[in-house]
Design a protein around this motif. Structure first.
Motif, short mmCIF file in Angstrom:
data_model
loop_
_atom_site.label_atom_id
_atom_site.label_comp_id
_atom_site.label_asym_id
_atom_site.label_seq_id
_atom_site.Cartn_x
_atom_site.Cartn_y
_atom_site.Cartn_z
N ILE A 170 0.84 -1.20 0.00
CA ILE A 170 0.00 0.00 0.00
C ILE A 170 0.87 1.25 0.00
O ILE A 170 0.61 2.21 -0.74
CB ILE A 170 -0.95 -0.02 1.21
CG1 ILE A 170 -2.01 -1.11 1.01
CG2 ILE A 170 -1.62 1.34 1.41
CD1 ILE A 170 -2.89 -1.34 2.21
N LEU A 221 -6.87 -1.96 2.26
CA LEU A 221 -6.96 -1.07 1.10
C LEU A 221 -8.03 -0.01 1.31
O LEU A 221 -7.81 1.17 1.00
CB LEU A 221 -7.25 -1.88 -0.16
CG LEU A 221 -6.13 -2.81 -0.64
CD1 LEU A 221 -6.65 -3.74 -1.73
CD2 LEU A 221 -4.94 -2.01 -1.15
N ALA A 264 -7.59 3.98 1.58
CA ALA A 264 -8.31 4.86 0.67
C ALA A 264 -9.04 5.96 1.44
O ALA A 264 -9.10 7.12 1.00
CB ALA A 264 -9.30 4.06 -0.16
N PHE A 324 -8.03 2.27 -4.86
CA PHE A 324 -7.16 1.15 -5.23
C PHE A 324 -7.89 0.32 -6.28
O PHE A 324 -9.06 -0.03 -6.11
CB PHE A 324 -6.82 0.31 -4.00
CG PHE A 324 -5.90 1.02 -3.05
CD1 PHE A 324 -4.52 0.98 -3.23
CD2 PHE A 324 -6.41 1.75 -1.98
CE1 PHE A 324 -3.67 1.66 -2.36
CE2 PHE A 324 -5.57 2.42 -1.11
CZ PHE A 324 -4.20 2.37 -1.30
N LEU A 358 -2.31 -4.55 -8.85
CA LEU A 358 -2.91 -3.49 -8.04
C LEU A 358 -2.31 -2.15 -8.42
O LEU A 358 -1.10 -2.05 -8.64
CB LEU A 358 -2.67 -3.73 -6.55
CG LEU A 358 -3.62 -4.63 -5.76
CD1 LEU A 358 -3.12 -4.78 -4.33
CD2 LEU A 358 -5.04 -4.09 -5.78
N TYR A 397 -2.96 2.42 -7.73
CA TYR A 397 -3.60 3.44 -6.90
C TYR A 397 -3.86 4.67 -7.75
O TYR A 397 -3.00 5.10 -8.52
CB TYR A 397 -2.71 3.81 -5.72
CG TYR A 397 -3.24 4.94 -4.87
CD1 TYR A 397 -4.33 4.75 -4.02
CD2 TYR A 397 -2.66 6.21 -4.92
CE1 TYR A 397 -4.82 5.79 -3.25
CE2 TYR A 397 -3.14 7.25 -4.14
CZ TYR A 397 -4.22 7.03 -3.30
OH TYR A 397 -4.70 8.06 -2.54
#
Length: 220
Positions: A97, A122, A126, A133, A163, A165
């Motif tokens: 993350i 996640l 956020a 995400f 993944l 962002y």
């Protein structure tokens, strides 16, 4: 207050109680304080949005307790992309993350333990950073936003996934609505309490001299 149903006994808990028991259970299981805080926040978000956050966390702690000396991160970089063969939320989860939020590039996962807890991490991140995400999978025309615990199933994939962002001005409108109080199975609460008790200092004259408890003399 406890409530008995046909299948099990539950008790009412506040969001703060969920956070504190989750944090102490993590520390009692040998996790560092910063990881315990992150996991407790994710667990509280899940539990207070109607999901079995505390029960899932306990299963995670039981799993990692069977290999307590494997907290070292297993990450690699390839062409500016983070590669994780086996992501464990309590180990690589927060590091991934941090990498994504810093805008250093996407992360590719090949195996993931405890998708629900990872989804909670996640979503908590956020909420803190105000972005989204995204999950990218082969065969999908558009990425999937991890905005609700129901999306945890999107993180479970035998084919691997990516993944990323995406910063944005405001939190997702589809973010789960949190309750200030929730119900937890009594057996799950007691199991987490047993782990939390491992953080307590045994009562003794020596422990009181070092600052634990109320001290040796009560002269109030």
């Amino acid at each position: 207050m406890t409530t008995k149903t046909a299948d099990h006994i539950t008790q009412a808990c506040s969001a703060n109680e969920i956070f504190q028991i989750a944090r102490k259970a993590c520390i009692g299981s040998g996790l560092t304080h910063d990881r315990a805080e992150d996991l407790a926040e994710a667990t509280t978000l899940l539990q207070c949005s109607g999901h079995a956050g505390l029960a899932t966390l306990h299963r995670l702690l039981v799993r990692q307790g069977k290999a307590p000396h494997t907290h070292q991160l297993k990450l690699s970089l390839l062409a500016g992309q983070m590669q994780i063969d086996h992501l464990r939320p309590e180990a690589e989860g927060v590091a991934v993350i941090d990498w994504l939020v810093a805008g250093k590039g996407p992360a590719e996962l090949h195996k993931l333990d405890d998708p629900l807890i990872m989804a909670g991490l996640l979503m908590a991140a956020a909420r803190s950073y105000g972005g989204q995400f995204l999950v990218h999978k082969a065969g999908l025309s558009a990425p999937i936003v991890i905005s609700d615990p129901q999306r945890a199933t999107e993180l479970a994939s035998d084919q691997g996934l990516q993944l990323s962002y995406q910063p944005c001005a405001s939190a997702s409108k589809s973010a789960p609505v949190l309750c200030r109080h929730t119900e937890v199975e009594l057996a799950v609460w007691q199991a987490c309490e047993r782990l939390a008790h491992l953080t307590y200092v045994p009562a003794s004259a020596a422990s009181r001299q070092s600052g634990a408890g109320a001290g040796l003399v009560d002269n109030d």
